[in-house]
Design a protein around this motif. Structure first.
Motif, PDB file in Angstrom:
ATOM      1  N   LEU A 113      40.709  38.248  29.665  1.00 16.60           N
ATOM      2  CA  LEU A 113      40.341  38.082  31.071  1.00 16.60           C
ATOM      3  C   LEU A 113      41.335  37.185  31.794  1.00 16.60           C
ATOM      4  CD1 LEU A 113      38.106  38.664  33.240  1.00 16.60           C
ATOM      5  CD2 LEU A 113      37.148  36.449  32.583  1.00 16.60           C
ATOM      6  N   ILE A 114      41.656  36.059  31.185  1.00 17.13           N
ATOM      7  CA  ILE A 114      42.580  35.107  31.809  1.00 17.13           C
ATOM      8  C   ILE A 114      43.989  35.689  31.894  1.00 17.13           C
ATOM      9  CG2 ILE A 114      43.687  32.847  31.518  1.00 17.13           C
ATOM     10  CD1 ILE A 114      40.928  31.897  30.387  1.00 17.13           C
ATOM     11  N   ALA A 115      44.443  36.322  30.819  1.00 13.15           N
ATOM     12  CA  ALA A 115      45.778  36.938  30.843  1.00 13.15           C
ATOM     13  C   ALA A 115      45.815  38.087  31.853  1.00 13.15           C
ATOM     14  CB  ALA A 115      46.154  37.439  29.454  1.00 13.15           C
ATOM     15  N   GLY A 116      44.734  38.858  31.923  1.00 12.35           N
ATOM     16  CA  GLY A 116      44.669  39.954  32.885  1.00 12.35           C
ATOM     17  C   GLY A 116      44.779  39.454  34.314  1.00 12.35           C
ATOM     18  N   TRP A 117      44.110  38.351  34.605  1.00 15.62           N
ATOM     19  CA  TRP A 117      44.183  37.762  35.947  1.00 15.62           C
ATOM     20  C   TRP A 117      45.628  37.365  36.272  1.00 15.62           C
ATOM     21  CZ3 TRP A 117      41.737  37.300  40.380  1.00 15.62           C
ATOM     22  CH2 TRP A 117      42.053  36.261  41.258  1.00 15.62           C
ATOM     23  N   THR A 159      39.849  41.795  42.239  1.00 17.02           N
ATOM     24  CA  THR A 159      38.510  41.400  42.673  1.00 17.02           C
ATOM     25  C   THR A 159      37.497  41.615  41.556  1.00 17.02           C
ATOM     26  OG1 THR A 159      39.022  41.826  45.002  1.00 17.02           O
ATOM     27  CG2 THR A 159      36.686  41.817  44.385  1.00 17.02           C
ATOM     28  N   GLY A 160      37.635  42.711  40.824  1.00 19.73           N
ATOM     29  CA  GLY A 160      36.757  42.954  39.680  1.00 19.73           C
ATOM     30  C   GLY A 160      36.870  41.850  38.645  1.00 19.73           C
ATOM     31  N   LEU A 161      38.087  41.416  38.355  1.00 17.67           N
ATOM     32  CA  LEU A 161      38.272  40.315  37.409  1.00 17.67           C
ATOM     33  C   LEU A 161      37.715  39.016  37.970  1.00 17.67           C
ATOM     34  CD1 LEU A 161      40.169  42.379  35.993  1.00 17.67           C
ATOM     35  CD2 LEU A 161      41.537  40.410  35.330  1.00 17.67           C
ATOM     36  N   TYR A 162      37.983  38.778  39.252  1.00 17.26           N
ATOM     37  CA  TYR A 162      37.483  37.558  39.892  1.00 17.26           C
ATOM     38  C   TYR A 162      35.958  37.487  39.807  1.00 17.26           C
ATOM     39  CZ  TYR A 162      35.886  34.404  43.475  1.00 17.26           C
ATOM     40  OH  TYR A 162      35.215  33.405  44.122  1.00 17.26           O
ATOM     41  N   GLU A 163      35.290  38.584  40.131  1.00 20.07           N
ATOM     42  CA  GLU A 163      33.821  38.597  40.123  1.00 20.07           C
ATOM     43  C   GLU A 163      33.269  38.325  38.728  1.00 20.07           C
ATOM     44  OE1 GLU A 163      32.698  42.325  41.919  1.00 20.07           O
ATOM     45  OE2 GLU A 163      33.147  41.580  43.938  1.00 20.07           O
ATOM     46  N   THR A 199      33.890  34.646  37.767  1.00 20.58           N
ATOM     47  CA  THR A 199      32.948  33.779  38.465  1.00 20.58           C
ATOM     48  C   THR A 199      31.582  33.826  37.776  1.00 20.58           C
ATOM     49  OG1 THR A 199      34.116  34.088  40.553  1.00 20.58           O
ATOM     50  CG2 THR A 199      31.825  33.337  40.691  1.00 20.58           C
ATOM     51  N   ARG A 200      31.144  35.019  37.394  1.00 22.40           N
ATOM     52  CA  ARG A 200      29.873  35.173  36.679  1.00 22.40           C
ATOM     53  C   ARG A 200      29.870  34.358  35.387  1.00 22.40           C
ATOM     54  NH1 ARG A 200      28.323  37.848  32.394  1.00 22.40           N
ATOM     55  NH2 ARG A 200      30.275  38.991  32.174  1.00 22.40           N
ATOM     56  N   ARG A 201      31.040  34.277  34.736  1.00 22.76           N
ATOM     57  CA  ARG A 201      31.149  33.541  33.471  1.00 22.76           C
ATOM     58  C   ARG A 201      31.355  32.046  33.654  1.00 22.76           C
ATOM     59  NH1 ARG A 201      35.102  36.895  29.430  1.00 22.76           N
ATOM     60  NH2 ARG A 201      34.696  38.991  30.226  1.00 22.76           N
ATOM     61  N   GLY A 202      31.555  31.601  34.890  1.00 21.19           N
ATOM     62  CA  GLY A 202      31.746  30.177  35.144  1.00 21.19           C
ATOM     63  C   GLY A 202      33.193  29.735  35.231  1.00 21.19           C
ATOM     64  N   TYR A 203      34.126  30.684  35.262  1.00 24.17           N
ATOM     65  CA  TYR A 203      35.532  30.336  35.428  1.00 24.17           C
ATOM     66  C   TYR A 203      35.823  30.124  36.903  1.00 24.17           C
ATOM     67  CZ  TYR A 203      36.036  31.996  30.633  1.00 24.17           C
ATOM     68  OH  TYR A 203      35.900  32.178  29.294  1.00 24.17           O
ATOM     69  N   ASN A 204      36.914  29.440  37.187  1.00 28.59           N
ATOM     70  CA  ASN A 204      37.254  29.103  38.568  1.00 28.59           C
ATOM     71  C   ASN A 204      38.570  29.773  38.965  1.00 28.59           C
ATOM     72  OD1 ASN A 204      37.083  27.876  41.059  1.00 28.59           O
ATOM     73  ND2 ASN A 204      37.981  25.960  40.360  1.00 28.59           N
ATOM     74  N   PHE A 205      38.554  31.087  39.112  1.00 25.90           N
ATOM     75  CA  PHE A 205      39.742  31.798  39.575  1.00 25.90           C
ATOM     76  C   PHE A 205      39.836  31.619  41.092  1.00 25.90           C
ATOM     77  CE2 PHE A 205      40.144  35.327  36.089  1.00 25.90           C
ATOM     78  CZ  PHE A 205      40.157  34.356  35.107  1.00 25.90           C
ATOM     79  N   ASP A 206      41.048  31.573  41.605  1.00 24.50           N
ATOM     80  CA  ASP A 206      41.283  31.337  43.032  1.00 24.50           C
ATOM     81  C   ASP A 206      41.306  32.675  43.788  1.00 24.50           C
ATOM     82  OD1 ASP A 206      42.089  30.597  45.560  1.00 24.50           O
ATOM     83  OD2 ASP A 206      43.885  29.535  44.893  1.00 24.50           O
ATOM     84  N   GLN A 207      40.204  32.995  44.447  1.00 20.68           N
ATOM     85  CA  GLN A 207      40.088  34.265  45.162  1.00 20.68           C
ATOM     86  C   GLN A 207      41.116  34.401  46.284  1.00 20.68           C
ATOM     87  OE1 GLN A 207      36.284  34.946  47.065  1.00 20.68           O
ATOM     88  NE2 GLN A 207      36.591  37.153  47.069  1.00 20.68           N
ATOM     89  N   SER A 208      41.579  33.290  46.823  1.00 18.42           N
ATOM     90  CA  SER A 208      42.538  33.349  47.926  1.00 18.42           C
ATOM     91  C   SER A 208      43.875  33.953  47.496  1.00 18.42           C
ATOM     92  CB  SER A 208      42.757  31.962  48.533  1.00 18.42           C
ATOM     93  OG  SER A 208      43.491  31.136  47.649  1.00 18.42           O
TER      94      SER A 208
END
Length: 146
Positions: free
Chosen positions: A16-20, A61-65, A68-77
């Motif tokens: 997930l993190i690498a994909g982001w 956006t799919g990864l971001y959502e 977020t559900r898992r409690g990670y803090n990805f920067d949507q901006s």
């Protein structure tokens, strides 16, 4: 670069993190903001979409959502173009590609987080596609590096 066709909820933490990170790089490539990775084969399906920037934005956006559900803090901006709804973007992906990616991810998870293999979707291979992808019958995609 691995832009997973698998649903983000199917990805382990590392994927997930690498994909982001790799998705943000893909976004830069598609926006013409970098010279590297311009010919990367995984970008083909986004380039073929009528709005490549919206397509990669929807993927991110799919990864971001899910993050977020898992409690990670990805920067949507960091997502330059987000769709109204992920279902607005429909990119075909073959069931053969999805199965290939599930096998590939399983081999990685077996090395780095073997305990996850006792959970869904690993138990019965019930992997699903990222919401921007529509699964169609077929072999592994022609752009895939095997």
């Amino acid at each position: 670069m691995r832009l997973w066709s698998l649903h983000p909820s199917n990805l382990d933490r590392a994927a997930l993190i690498a994909g982001w990170r790799e998705g943000l790089l893909a976004q830069k490539v598609l926006a013409g903001q970098t010279k590297g990775y311009r010919d990367h084969p995984q970008l083909q399906r986004f380039r073929e979409h009528s709005d490549p920037m919206l397509a990669i934005g929807a993927w991110l956006t799919g990864l971001y959502e899910d993050a977020t559900r898992r409690g990670y803090n990805f920067d949507q901006s960091k997502i330059l173009h987000s769709p109204q709804s992920l279902s607005d973007i429909q990119i075909p992906v073959t069931d053969g590609q999805l199965a290939y990616e599930a096998r590939w991810l399983r081999s990685k998870v077996a090395r780095r987080a073997e305990h996850l293999l006792t959970e869904q979707p690993w138990i019965d291979d019930s992997f699903t596609a990222h919401p921007v992808f529509v699964v169609v019958p077929g072999d592994i995609e022609s752009w895939e590096k095997i």
